[in-house]
Design a protein around this motif. Structure first.
Motif, PDB file in Angstrom:
ATOM      1  N   GLY A  72     -49.827  54.380  18.142  1.00  0.00           N
ATOM      2  CA  GLY A  72     -49.706  55.148  16.915  1.00  0.00           C
ATOM      3  C   GLY A  72     -48.272  55.461  16.571  1.00  0.00           C
ATOM      4  N   GLY A  73     -47.449  55.770  17.587  1.00  0.00           N
ATOM      5  CA  GLY A  73     -46.038  56.028  17.323  1.00  0.00           C
ATOM      6  C   GLY A  73     -45.314  54.817  16.787  1.00  0.00           C
ATOM      7  N   VAL A  74     -45.586  53.654  17.356  1.00  0.00           N
ATOM      8  CA  VAL A  74     -44.942  52.424  16.874  1.00  0.00           C
ATOM      9  C   VAL A  74     -45.327  52.140  15.426  1.00  0.00           C
ATOM     10  CG1 VAL A  74     -44.850  49.924  17.195  1.00  0.00           C
ATOM     11  CG2 VAL A  74     -44.728  51.442  19.182  1.00  0.00           C
ATOM     12  N   VAL A  75     -46.602  52.318  15.103  1.00  0.00           N
ATOM     13  CA  VAL A  75     -47.063  52.065  13.732  1.00  0.00           C
ATOM     14  C   VAL A  75     -46.462  53.072  12.753  1.00  0.00           C
ATOM     15  CG1 VAL A  75     -49.095  52.005  12.234  1.00  0.00           C
ATOM     16  CG2 VAL A  75     -49.176  50.939  14.492  1.00  0.00           C
ATOM     17  N   VAL A  76     -46.452  54.353  13.123  1.00  0.00           N
ATOM     18  CA  VAL A  76     -45.891  55.375  12.237  1.00  0.00           C
ATOM     19  C   VAL A  76     -44.406  55.122  12.001  1.00  0.00           C
ATOM     20  CG1 VAL A  76     -45.345  57.837  12.049  1.00  0.00           C
ATOM     21  CG2 VAL A  76     -47.609  57.115  12.805  1.00  0.00           C
ATOM     22  N   GLY A  77     -43.660  54.776  13.050  1.00  0.00           N
ATOM     23  CA  GLY A  77     -42.245  54.489  12.880  1.00  0.00           C
ATOM     24  C   GLY A  77     -41.994  53.305  11.975  1.00  0.00           C
ATOM     25  N   ALA A  78     -42.783  52.232  12.145  1.00  0.00           N
ATOM     26  CA  ALA A  78     -42.620  51.057  11.285  1.00  0.00           C
ATOM     27  C   ALA A  78     -42.954  51.377   9.833  1.00  0.00           C
ATOM     28  CB  ALA A  78     -43.502  49.919  11.800  1.00  0.00           C
ATOM     29  N   LEU A  79     -44.001  52.177   9.603  1.00  0.00           N
ATOM     30  CA  LEU A  79     -44.366  52.537   8.236  1.00  0.00           C
ATOM     31  C   LEU A  79     -43.307  53.429   7.584  1.00  0.00           C
ATOM     32  CD1 LEU A  79     -48.203  53.220   8.595  1.00  0.00           C
ATOM     33  CD2 LEU A  79     -47.091  51.227   7.563  1.00  0.00           C
ATOM     34  N   MET A  80     -42.771  54.379   8.341  1.00  0.00           N
ATOM     35  CA  MET A  80     -41.738  55.243   7.789  1.00  0.00           C
ATOM     36  C   MET A  80     -40.488  54.446   7.421  1.00  0.00           C
ATOM     37  SD  MET A  80     -41.966  58.740  10.039  1.00  0.00           S
ATOM     38  CE  MET A  80     -40.690  59.488   9.017  1.00  0.00           C
ATOM     39  N   LEU A  81     -40.155  53.464   8.239  1.00  0.00           N
ATOM     40  CA  LEU A  81     -38.984  52.637   7.936  1.00  0.00           C
ATOM     41  C   LEU A  81     -39.227  51.733   6.739  1.00  0.00           C
ATOM     42  CD1 LEU A  81     -36.187  51.487   8.636  1.00  0.00           C
ATOM     43  CD2 LEU A  81     -37.330  49.923  10.235  1.00  0.00           C
ATOM     44  N   ARG A  82     -40.368  51.068   6.733  1.00  0.00           N
ATOM     45  CA  ARG A  82     -40.606  50.045   5.703  1.00  0.00           C
ATOM     46  C   ARG A  82     -41.016  50.657   4.369  1.00  0.00           C
ATOM     47  NH1 ARG A  82     -39.677  47.144   2.669  1.00  0.00           N
ATOM     48  NH2 ARG A  82     -40.224  44.967   2.305  1.00  0.00           N
ATOM     49  N   LEU A  83     -41.792  51.719   4.370  1.00  0.00           N
ATOM     50  CA  LEU A  83     -42.335  52.252   3.125  1.00  0.00           C
ATOM     51  C   LEU A  83     -41.550  53.447   2.586  1.00  0.00           C
ATOM     52  CD1 LEU A  83     -46.159  52.106   3.906  1.00  0.00           C
ATOM     53  CD2 LEU A  83     -44.721  50.385   2.792  1.00  0.00           C
ATOM     54  N   VAL A  84     -40.823  54.151   3.453  1.00  0.00           N
ATOM     55  CA  VAL A  84     -40.128  55.366   3.014  1.00  0.00           C
ATOM     56  C   VAL A  84     -38.640  55.133   2.859  1.00  0.00           C
ATOM     57  CG1 VAL A  84     -39.643  57.781   3.559  1.00  0.00           C
ATOM     58  CG2 VAL A  84     -41.892  56.811   4.089  1.00  0.00           C
ATOM     59  N   LEU A  85     -37.965  54.617   3.901  1.00  0.00           N
ATOM     60  CA  LEU A  85     -36.501  54.552   3.859  1.00  0.00           C
ATOM     61  C   LEU A  85     -35.964  53.301   3.182  1.00  0.00           C
ATOM     62  CD1 LEU A  85     -33.805  55.788   4.592  1.00  0.00           C
ATOM     63  CD2 LEU A  85     -33.928  54.623   6.794  1.00  0.00           C
ATOM     64  N   LEU A  86     -36.423  52.126   3.590  1.00  0.00           N
ATOM     65  CA  LEU A  86     -35.825  50.892   3.074  1.00  0.00           C
ATOM     66  C   LEU A  86     -35.896  50.778   1.550  1.00  0.00           C
ATOM     67  CD1 LEU A  86     -36.805  48.221   5.754  1.00  0.00           C
ATOM     68  CD2 LEU A  86     -34.656  49.460   5.455  1.00  0.00           C
ATOM     69  N   PRO A  87     -37.003  51.139   0.893  1.00  0.00           N
ATOM     70  CA  PRO A  87     -36.988  51.063  -0.576  1.00  0.00           C
ATOM     71  C   PRO A  87     -35.994  52.029  -1.224  1.00  0.00           C
ATOM     72  CG  PRO A  87     -39.235  51.125   0.238  1.00  0.00           C
ATOM     73  CD  PRO A  87     -38.350  51.464   1.387  1.00  0.00           C
TER      74      PRO A  87
END
Length: 402
Positions: A172-187
C-alpha cells in the motif's frame, strides 16, 4: 491489515531465499542487509541526506524534494492514524506521556514504502525529464539508474517486512507513493518550483500549503479503543504528522526567502574544486559543517525554549494553581456553611468526594500543562531546524565562498 508477519509462517518465503532476519546459515549477510536497508528507509537517513542534497546543489528542485518528502510522510501518517488499531503499536505508550513514548507503528500504509517509491523516481524524472528512453543519447545509463531505483525500493520493502510490517502495508505504501508522485506532483511540478522561486510567501502555492496543513491537523481522524480512549498508534501518527508538516511550512518559507548571490557580482566567486577527490572533500565539508551548524542552532533554541516553558510551569504551579485551588475550597466551605444544621457526616463525605475529584482534576491539568510545554519545545526545534536548513546554512556557505 495485520500488524506484522515476522516471525511466523507467513514469512517463510524470506527464509527460503536466505533473507529472513532470524534464519540460520546466511545470518551475517542477512543481518547486514537488513541494517543497511532499514537505515536507508528511516527518518534518520532522510534527515541526513535531504539537507545534504539541498546544501550541495542549492536549487529550487532539491528544495522541492524535501517539501515533497514532508508531504508524503504527513499524508502517510494521516492514513496510518486513521487505520490504526490497538494491535498496530508493538510498544504502547504510557498513559501520562501518550504518543511521546518511542514505539513502532505498523498500519496501512508503510511510510517508508511511500518514500521509497516516490523520492528516487522524482529525482530521476528531474535528471532525465519526460523523454522516451529510445530517444535519449545514453539509454543504457538511464535504464541502469532506474534499475537501481527499483532495487532501492525493493530493498526497503523487504526491510520493512523484516521489521514486522505486513506485505499489505508495504505494498500500500508503494502504491500510495507512486500515485502521489504521478497524479499530484508531476502534473504540477513547474507550478510547485515556481512557488519556491517566487521571492515571497504570499503566493497561491504558499496558500495551498497552509490550507493543506490546517486541513490535515484539524480533520485528522482519531480512532478509539474499547475504553473510549484514543488509540496510542493514532496519537503517535498525529504527533509525527503535525511535526513533519510544520517543518515543511517553515522549510518552504526559508527556501522562498533564500537568494543566492550571483557569480561575479560584487567580486563574489565560489571555490570550485578540480578533480574527484577535491569535490568529495568539499562535499564532506559542506555536509559536516552544515549539520553541525543546524544541530547547534536547534540545541540552542531548544535550550532557550525549555527555560521559557519551565519558568511558565513554575509560575503556574506556584501562583495560578494555588489560587484556583483556594477559590474552589472557599466556594465549597461557603456552600457547606449555608446548609445549616444538616447531617454532618453526609456533608463530610460529600466534601471528601469533591476534594478528591478536584485533586484529580488538578493533577490532570498539570500533566496537560507539561505536555503543552513539550509541544512548545518540539515546535521550536522543528521551526529552527527548517529555517536553518533552508536559509541559515546556505548563508554560511555564501560567507565562506563554498
Amino acid at each position: 491489515p495485520a500488524r506484522g508477519v515476522l516471525p511466523g509462517r507467513d514469512a517463510s518465503w524470506l527464509r527460503r531465499v536466505g533473507l529472513h532476519p532470524e534464519a540460520h546459515g546466511r545470518r551475517g549477510a542477512a543481518r547486514l542487509f537488513y541494517c543497511v536497508a532499514t537505515y536507508l528507509g528511516s527518518r534518520s537517513f532522510h534527515a541526513t541526506a535531504l539537507p545534504a542534497l539541498v546544501w550541495t546543489l542549492d536549487c529550487a528542485f532539491t528544495r522541492l524534494v524535501t517539501v515533497f518528502y514532508c508531504v508524503t510522510t504527513g499524508v502517510g501518517c494521516l492514513f496510518k492514524g486513521a487505520l490504526a488499531t490497538g494491535a498496530s503499536s508493538e510498544k504502547p505508550a504510557s498513559s501520562s506521556l501518550g504518543s511521546l513514548m518511542p514505539h513502532r507503528v505498523h498500519a496501512w500504509p508503510s511510510v517508508a514504502g511511500i518514500n521509497a517509491s516516490a523520492l528516487p523516481f522524482l529525482i530521476l524524472r528531474w535528471r532525465y525529464g519526460s523523454t522516451w528512453i529510445w530517444d535519449m543519447a545514453t539509454p543504457w545509463v538511464v535504464a541502469g539508474d532506474y534499475a537501481l531505483a527499483f532495487l532501492y525500493m525493493s530493498a526497503i520493502s523487504l526491510a520493512r517486512m523484516g521489521n514486522g510490517d505486513s506485505p499489505a502495508n508495504v505494498q500500500g505504501g508503494v502504491v500510495v507513493g507512486a500515485l502521489m508522485l504521478r497524479l499530484v506532483l508531476l502534473p504540477n511540478i513547474d507550478w510547485a518550483v515556481a512557488g519556491l522561486e517566487a521571492g515571497t510567501v504570499r503566493t497561491a502555492q504558499g496558500g495551498a500549503l497552509v490550507a493543506g496543513v490546517l486541513a490535515c491537523i484539524l480533520l485528522f481522524p482519531m480512532p478509539l479503543d474499547g475504553k473510549g480512549e484514543i488509540v496510542h498508534a493514532a496519537a503517535t501518527c498525529y504527533r509525527r504528522m503535525w511535526r513533519t508538516l510544520f517543518y515543511m511550512l517553515f522549510f518552504a518559507a526559508g527556501s522562498v526567502w533564500r537568494r543566492a548571490p550571483e557569480e561575479g557580482v560584487g567580486g563574489f566567486e565560489r571555490y570550485k574544486p578540480e578533480g574527484l577527490g577535491a569535490r568529495a572533500v568539499l562535499f564532506a565539508t559542506k555536509v559536516g559543517l552544515g549539520h553541525a551548524v543546524a544541530g547547534f542552532s536547534v540545541w540552542a533554541i531548544s535550550y532557550v525554549a525549555q527555560l521559557f516553558v519551565e519558568c511558565c510551569l513554575r509560575l503556574y504551579v506556584k501562583y495560578v494553581k494555588p489560587s484556583l485551588v483556594g477559590g474552589r475550597r472557599r466556594r465549597r466551605r461557603r456552600r457547606g456553611a449555608g446548609n445549616g444544621d444538616g447531617d454532618e457526616t453526609e456533608d463530610k463525605n460529600a466534601d471528601d468526594d469533591a476534594e478528591g475529584e478536584e485533586e484529580a482534576a488538578e493533577a490532570y491539568g498539570t500533566v496537560h500543562m507539561r505536555l503543552a510545554a513539550i509541544t512548545v519545545v518540539e515546535l521550536a526545534q522543528d521551526i529552527t531546524g527548517a529555517l536553518v536548513t533552508a536559509h541559515g546554512v546556505p548563508r554560511v556557505f555564501d560567507a565562506l565562498r563554498l
